[in-house]
Enzyme design. Structure first.
Site, PDB file in Angstrom:
ATOM      1  N   GLU A  57       0.885  -1.190  -0.052  1.00 30.61           N
ATOM      2  CA  GLU A  57      -0.048  -0.056   0.063  1.00 30.61           C
ATOM      3  C   GLU A  57       0.931   1.216   0.091  1.00 30.61           C
ATOM      4  O   GLU A  57       1.871   1.318   0.807  1.00 30.61           O
ATOM      5  CB  GLU A  57      -0.701   0.066   1.163  1.00 30.61           C
ATOM      6  CG  GLU A  57      -1.538   1.383   1.435  1.00 30.61           C
ATOM      7  CD  GLU A  57      -2.737   1.460   2.400  1.00 30.61           C
ATOM      8  OE1 GLU A  57      -2.822   0.454   3.269  1.00 30.61           O
ATOM      9  OE2 GLU A  57      -3.874   2.280   2.202  1.00 30.61           O
TER      10      GLU A  57
ATOM     11  N   CYS B  98      -6.391   0.974   2.526  1.00 31.04           N
ATOM     12  CA  CYS B  98      -7.193   2.193   2.390  1.00 31.04           C
ATOM     13  C   CYS B  98      -7.156   2.854   1.269  1.00 31.04           C
ATOM     14  O   CYS B  98      -8.208   3.500   0.666  1.00 31.04           O
ATOM     15  CB  CYS B  98      -7.230   3.058   3.733  1.00 31.04           C
ATOM     16  SG  CYS B  98      -7.818   2.257   5.362  1.00 31.04           S
TER      17      CYS B  98
ATOM     18  N   ASN C   6     -12.342  -3.480   0.613  1.00 27.35           N
ATOM     19  CA  ASN C   6     -11.412  -3.585   1.788  1.00 27.35           C
ATOM     20  C   ASN C   6     -11.920  -3.246   2.997  1.00 27.35           C
ATOM     21  O   ASN C   6     -12.308  -2.001   3.268  1.00 27.35           O
ATOM     22  CB  ASN C   6     -10.370  -2.339   1.280  1.00 27.35           C
ATOM     23  CG  ASN C   6      -9.285  -2.563   2.395  1.00 27.35           C
ATOM     24  OD1 ASN C   6      -8.584  -3.231   2.692  1.00 27.35           O
ATOM     25  ND2 ASN C   6      -9.343  -1.219   3.117  1.00 27.35           N
ATOM     26  N   GLU C   7     -12.075  -4.367   3.831  1.00 23.88           N
ATOM     27  CA  GLU C   7     -12.340  -4.080   5.129  1.00 23.88           C
ATOM     28  C   GLU C   7     -13.575  -3.101   5.180  1.00 23.88           C
ATOM     29  O   GLU C   7     -13.483  -2.324   6.321  1.00 23.88           O
ATOM     30  CB  GLU C   7     -11.265  -3.697   6.098  1.00 23.88           C
ATOM     31  CG  GLU C   7     -10.546  -2.454   6.110  1.00 23.88           C
ATOM     32  CD  GLU C   7      -9.488  -2.206   7.341  1.00 23.88           C
ATOM     33  OE1 GLU C   7      -9.309  -1.202   7.751  1.00 23.88           O
ATOM     34  OE2 GLU C   7      -8.479  -3.294   7.495  1.00 23.88           O
TER      35      GLU C   7
HETATM   36  O1  AHR Z   1      -2.477  -1.556   6.807  1.00 20.39           O
HETATM   37  C1  AHR Z   1      -2.740  -0.368   6.986  1.00 20.39           C
HETATM   38  C2  AHR Z   1      -4.120  -0.146   7.014  1.00 20.39           C
HETATM   39  O2  AHR Z   1      -4.734  -0.897   7.830  1.00 20.39           O
HETATM   40  C3  AHR Z   1      -4.793  -0.418   5.580  1.00 20.39           C
HETATM   41  O3  AHR Z   1      -4.624   0.572   4.891  1.00 20.39           O
HETATM   42  C4  AHR Z   1      -6.237  -0.607   6.186  1.00 20.39           C
HETATM   43  O4  AHR Z   1      -6.930  -1.596   5.187  1.00 20.39           O
HETATM   44  C5  AHR Z   1      -6.110  -1.022   7.554  1.00 20.39           C
HETATM   45  O5  AHR Z   1      -7.064  -0.414   8.263  1.00 20.39           O
END
Ligand code: AHR
Length: 861
Positions: free
Chosen positions: A257, A459, A587-588
């Site tokens: 990321e 995120c 994503n979550e």
């Molecule tokens: O890994 C860091 C963050 O943790 C990611 O962006 C998110 O998906 C999670 O909350």
């Protein structure tokens, strides 16, 4: 001892051991105003309605999940009522301004279903109430609008659809909230009459929570006391080589990321910061006044002005460019790189820039790489600019090793010159790729031997608000046409390290690409452009949104001659398909109706058009709770092949949850554990966290028939630019510093198998604390035939392991052994490698606090 007593109590309340409990009692539901309403729904109970006892006073049974952390996620004036459907319904006010009500329902007040935030008002919604109207068989939802000081209401049958809002008169309100004196102070809420079993369940839930908090809070700091009398142990490991089950061959992968400057300024080898003059105040929401188009650039000397213009840019996606107006020679435009530019003596650097002469003729500039005292490490002269944008490229060779050079552009003639996309790349990138990756960093990542790479987040994938959702189409093709984006972690993404480069990197290191695409909703913690999911991508735009995802599959896999997006991939330099097999959707996310509607649409389209692609759904940010339960329910309903689980927990959690997947239903979705890491206070990456992860990973291998992939998160972090700790690999411009946790990932990645071999660890004690801190996993890699034994010892004493191998045929008599050990707080540790003899019965000593990997090679006789 206390904990075991608590457990006994729990069991007691489960089985109703006490016979003299009341039939019904009073239950008070309320939210504290402490902490600006961030505490959620609380309960107190009373026999007589006068003397109240709070139930785990600190514990919120359901919390608001609306909007960003910190400023939102508030539960104000909750109103709880039992509905005619037998469910408890709670509504609450989100804040002082929102025109929405929040709603959630629960059968038992412990497990709460998904939340919704319907927009019902033109003003705000204060002190909401719900009342069931038998006459119309619907609920009347009412509230005060404190802005116009009027009362409003609407009706609903199901808390999903609502009638139009209308004014109501005061008689429609019940005003039945009460202020009670509780042990922790007075609170406003509602009094209900409930069966004693309801209170018992709430109490049990709190006790269970405390029980788990104690276990999950176990740390090596307390080992001296916890294991005060523990002597070195002797254990046995029986390996039955003939008994095995197939497990995933993709188990260890990586999570990439762009957080902590992982991409621009990190893995992406570009040496100039803000090369495109596209930094903007809004990247940092105006908090940094210097974060503008001129960031990282300065004008040194006199005779010229340096301004930013947007008239006739190279490409509309890249609207800002520099204008250097030189009336008298002497000034230079300077870029300081990412905290300085690192150069290596004798190495070549690709310099390129777009220029356009706006006034004057025959402009020429010298471009130099210069040191602090004016030393020139490399230089070229460029000119011949025309009235239209033209790209020029040069190769510079550095005459020195330096870490803090700057790029200096010096006009050699008067006139007005527009400049943009000024770029400097080492030629020595990973695999020598143009627009490539930083070689040392990309190599350390590749050394993990990851079987897949997840990108672009996290995120970053779903973004801060609808306008910030990552769009893959903006990150392929010519750099000057890519669309930069605000980074959710409060900086800038050029898109230079885009889908094209990710796929290339995957191909270069033999990893499956795993792009993760927003499920039509932005991050639930968004605050830019509105709070939370912001209603999701409007349904009228969803067809195009789905098409963009289908186009990605065509771009990755389509024929270079016959498909539109396959042709584009070929034009961009990659005629051969990338062979994409996995796509993550979401994503979550907060699992809401808005999410489910969009996810279902995307999933069905993908299943219909590309049944060959494994879609990975999402089940929230935690290993339990509403999103986890609701996400799993959606996945099970739609038969999504795999789901993405996330959890960042304490080492104690990992130690005490090694059975997490042992009980997973093998007929449901497979699991991609997409984000996990052990977190200690202070967030170090040390041997304690690394061993907790290693221990847990033995259980991932054991459950490799249901857990298909796993990736530690996040991966990269640049010194001085880190928003999140711990990470796997820290770096600065010239150093790469793998952590102890990295070594665990590398040992697993380099010693993966595709068959899990039955093995039994016998630990001669009934003490669970000891038993849980020793773990083993045995796999076979069917390609090499090698047998790999992994053993973790998280105890403060050494453990002598008597390994019994039922069959040593075709196995070498010597094995390679890797041992990662040290003090629990040891950082940046490296495993020691040696050889040990291996036979049907051999001894392997596991040092205190250690991870051991033994690789027994297959020999062909
Ligand atoms: O890994 C860091 C963050 O943790 C990611 O962006 C998110 O998906 C999670 O909350």
């Amino acid at each position: 001892m206390k904990k075991y007593f608590a457990l006994l109590l729990l069991l007691g309340s489960c089985f109703q051991l006490f016979a003299n409990e009341p039939d019904s009692v009073y239950l008070f539901s309320y939210a504290t105003t402490k902490n600006a309403g961030h505490n959620g729904l609380h309960f107190a109970w009373s026999m007589d309605g006068k003397d109240w006892k709070t139930i785990g006073p600190e514990f919120g049974f359901v919390s608001s999940d609306f909007g960003a952390w910190g400023s939102q996620k508030r539960m104000l004036t909750p109103y709880l009522t039992k509905g005619v459907d037998g469910l408890w319904h709670a509504v609450w006010s989100l804040n002082e301004t929102e025109p929405s009500i929040a709603h959630a329902a629960s059968a038992d007040l412990v497990h709460w279903k998904r939340q919704s935030y319907p927009v019902v008002s033109k003003g705000n919604c204060v002190n909401p109430e719900i009342r069931f109207e038998a006459k119309t068989a619907q609920y009347l939802l009412t509230w005060e609008n404190s802005l116009d000081k009027k009362l409003y209401g609407c009706e609903t049958k199901d808390f999903k659809t609502y009638t139009t809002t209308h004014s109501i008169d005061a008689s429609s309100r019940m005003n039945d909230r009460k202020s009670l004196d509780l042990p922790e102070g007075s609170s406003v809420g509602l009094v209900h009459k409930v069966a004693w079993s309801q209170v018992a369940l709430l109490q049990k839930t709190v006790e269970l929570k405390h029980y788990w908090e104690a276990l999950n809070g176990e740390r090596t700091d307390d080992d001296a006391v916890r294991f005060a009398n523990l002597k070195p142990l002797e254990v046995g490991l029986n390996i039955q080589t003939a008994s095995s089950k197939p497990i995933s061959d993709l188990l260890t992968g990586i999570f990439f990321e762009d957080i902590n400057y992982a991409a621009d300024g990190g893995l992406y080898a570009e040496l100039l910061e803000n090369r495109d003059f596209e930094y903007t105040l809004s990247d940092k929401e105006g908090r940094d006044k210097s974060w503008t188009s001129t960031h990282s650039w300065s004008l040194e000397g006199t005779g010229s002005t340096f301004t930013i213009d947007t008239v006739s840019p190279i490409h509309p996606n890249n609207p800002h460019f520099a204008v250097l107006n030189t009336r008298q020679l002497g000034a230079s435009l300077v870029n300081s790189g990412w905290d300085g530019i690192v150069l290596k003596k004798g190495e070549k650097y690709d310099l390129s820039l777009f220029a356009k002469q706006l006034e004057g003729n025959n402009a020429a500039v010298s471009v130099s790489l210069v040191g602090k005292k004016g030393e020139i490490y490399a230089q070229t002269i460029t000119g011949g600019f025309s009235r239209v944008w033209k790209k020029t490229s040069y190769v510079l060779t550095s005459n020195a090793d330096v870490t803090d050079a700057k790029l200096v552009i010096k006009p050699l003639a008067t006139g007005v010159l527009a400049l943009d996309m000024i770029s400097l790349f080492p030629q020595n990138t990973f695999m020598g790729r143009k627009n490539g990756l930083r070689k040392d960093l990309a190599q350390v990542v590749a050394d993990i031997h990851p079987r897949f790479i997840r990108f672009p987040g996290g995120c970053v994938a779903h973004g801060d608000g609808l306008g910030n959702i990552y769009k893959w189409k903006n990150t392929i093709g010519p750099l000057e046409a890519r669309k930069p984006l605000r980074n959710i972690w409060n900086y800038h993404q050029t898109g230079g390290l885009g889908y094209q480069e990710f796929f290339q990197y995957c191909e270069d290191i033999g990893a499956q690409p795993l792009p993760v695409i927003a499920a039509g909703v932005p991050c639930q913690n968004s605050h830019v452009g509105g709070p939370g999911q912001q209603g999701g991508v409007p349904m009228c735009d969803m067809n195009q949104y789905v098409q963009d995802i289908l186009d990605l599959i065509e771009w990755a896999n389509g024929d270079a001659k016959t498909t539109k997006w396959g042709k584009i991939r070929a034009q961009n330099g990659h005629p051969k398909p990338f062979n994409l097999k996995y796509v993550g959707i979401g994503n979550e996310d907060l699992i809401t109706d808005i999410f489910e509607e969009r996810f279902t649409m995307i999933f069905k389209a993908m299943k219909e058009k590309h049944p060959e692609i494994t879609v990975i759904g999402t089940v929230g940010p935690f290993y339990e709770g509403t999103d986890y339960e609701e996400g799993w329910a959606v996945a099970t309903k739609l038969q999504v092949p795999m789901v993405d689980e996330h959890y960042y927990e304490s080492p104690g959690w990992f130690i005490n949850h090694q059975d997490f997947y042992d009980k997973y239903d093998r007929s449901k979705s497979k699991v991609y554990l997409g984000e996990y890491a052990a977190h200690l206070p202070g967030r170090p990456n040390n041997l304690e966290t690394a061993l907790a992860e290693a221990l847990y990973m033995t259980s991932l291998e054991r459950n490799g028939d249901v857990v298909s992939m796993a990736s530690y998160a996040p991966m990269l972090a640049k010194d001085g630019h880190t928003q999140w700790n711990p990470d796997l690999i820290y770096f600065n411009n010239s150093e790469v510093k793998p952590t102890t946790g990295y070594q665990v990932q590398k040992l697993y990645g380099q010693n993966a198998g595709d068959q899990y071999i039955t093995n039994t660890l016998s630990v001669p004690t009934r003490d669970d604390k000891v038993r849980k801190r020793i773990a083993s996993s045995v796999v076979r890699d069917s390609k090499s035939g090698d047998l790999i034994v992994k053993m973790v010892n998280l105890l403060p004493v050494k453990v002598q392991t008597a390994v019994k191998l039922d069959n040593t045929e075709n196995l070498a008599a010597q094995a390679e052994r890797f041992v990662l050990t040290g003090k629990p707080d040891g950082r940046n540790l490296i495993p020691v490698v040696d050889e040990i003899p291996v036979s049907a019965n051999f001894i392997c000593e596991l040092p205190a606090y250690s991870f051991t990997v033994i690789r027994v090679k297959k020999v062909i006789n």
